[in-house]
Design a protein around this motif. Sequence first.
Motif, mmCIF file in Angstrom:
data_model
loop_
_atom_site.group_PDB
_atom_site.id
_atom_site.type_symbol
_atom_site.label_atom_id
_atom_site.label_comp_id
_atom_site.label_asym_id
_atom_site.label_seq_id
_atom_site.Cartn_x
_atom_site.Cartn_y
_atom_site.Cartn_z
ATOM 1 N N GLN A 41 0.825 -1.206 0.000
ATOM 2 C CA GLN A 41 0.000 0.000 0.000
ATOM 3 C C GLN A 41 0.861 1.258 0.000
ATOM 4 O O GLN A 41 0.562 2.235 -0.709
ATOM 5 C CB GLN A 41 -0.938 0.012 1.203
ATOM 6 N N CYS A 62 2.352 1.675 -3.485
ATOM 7 C CA CYS A 62 1.336 2.158 -4.419
ATOM 8 C C CYS A 62 0.996 3.621 -4.161
ATOM 9 O O CYS A 62 0.724 4.380 -5.111
ATOM 10 C CB CYS A 62 0.082 1.296 -4.319
ATOM 11 N N ALA A 105 1.328 6.555 -6.850
ATOM 12 C CA ALA A 105 0.220 7.447 -7.186
ATOM 13 C C ALA A 105 0.655 8.908 -7.122
ATOM 14 O O ALA A 105 0.244 9.729 -7.944
ATOM 15 C CB ALA A 105 -0.952 7.202 -6.242
ATOM 16 N N GLY A 115 0.746 5.954 -10.526
ATOM 17 C CA GLY A 115 0.435 4.632 -9.997
ATOM 18 C C GLY A 115 1.149 3.476 -10.662
ATOM 19 O O GLY A 115 0.788 2.314 -10.441
ATOM 20 N N ASN A 123 -5.502 -0.726 -5.936
ATOM 21 C CA ASN A 123 -4.922 0.497 -6.465
ATOM 22 C C ASN A 123 -4.971 0.554 -7.986
ATOM 23 O O ASN A 123 -4.740 1.623 -8.577
ATOM 24 C CB ASN A 123 -3.488 0.639 -5.985
#
Length: 311
Positions: free
Chosen positions: A268, A271, A275, A280, A309
């Motif tokens: 996470q 990602c 982003a 991303g 994501n």
Amino acid sequence: MTTAFYTHSDCLEHRTPPGHPEQVARLQYINDALSSEAFDKLDRRKAPLCNDDDILLCHPQSHLDTIFAAEPFKGSRALDADTHMSVGSVQAARRAVGANIAAVDAVLDREVQNAFVACRPPGHHAEQSTPMGFCLFGNAAIAARHAIERHGLERVAIVDFDVHHGNGTQALLWNETRALFVSSHQNPLWPGTGMAEETGGHGHIHNLPLPPHSDGRLMRATYDAQVWPVIDRYEPQLIIVSAGFDAHEADPLAQLNWSTEDFAWLTQKICGLAADHCEGRVVSTLEGGYDLSALAAATAAHVSVLMENGA
């Protein structure tokens, strides 16, 4: 947008001796874990074969010649105490490199948001002319060089959270000014490299040795203090992940005690940085992980976050 998943049955034909931890069952467990309804939206793609020119992005012709000549006509052959080849190993290794090349293309061409490559043999221990640590070719490093040389990227970040130091990726990118390499790993542990003072030819390599029997709390604190700020300042155009799951508390080859949730947390965070800086764009490739059930669970958690994501 979605998440691409690259694998191929040829990667099941790379066979190691009985009892070897880098075994065919690793890929079988991953495929089973990603076959449930929760993963129906994965964009499943067959790993293509790479060309020699792809491997030559990081390795000399002499290394290719040595590996191709070493494949046995039957049974298996030991290249060193840990690294073996069988009938089909070259084809499998070509699929692993080819999948990483294809994943970079798909992500950079905006076909998919991110990608996970489940192929074997793994790659992050292979040095310029030395296969080692179960690895024949430097999959992640080749992917980075492909993005740099063929797509014109100027800043590619590689995050390697395998429990063993990615000595091969480090060696292959030692003088590559357009790549940032970050590796967390247990120390002391094979291969014995990855000290903090190993910073590459241009200060672009960051090693984070972690002590045996530490856990995810130390890992998270270390990444918060020493990894995410470095990547944030670097502003990568692509993030490549060497996704080794052998820091799991159940893994038999090391003594870090990360949980499945720790791998989801790492994914996470990666990602999130992607982003912020590169729309991303993440390409993740399988490295280690040798407790089969833990490998399956951690991989599923990793891919689930990629999918969240990539939606």
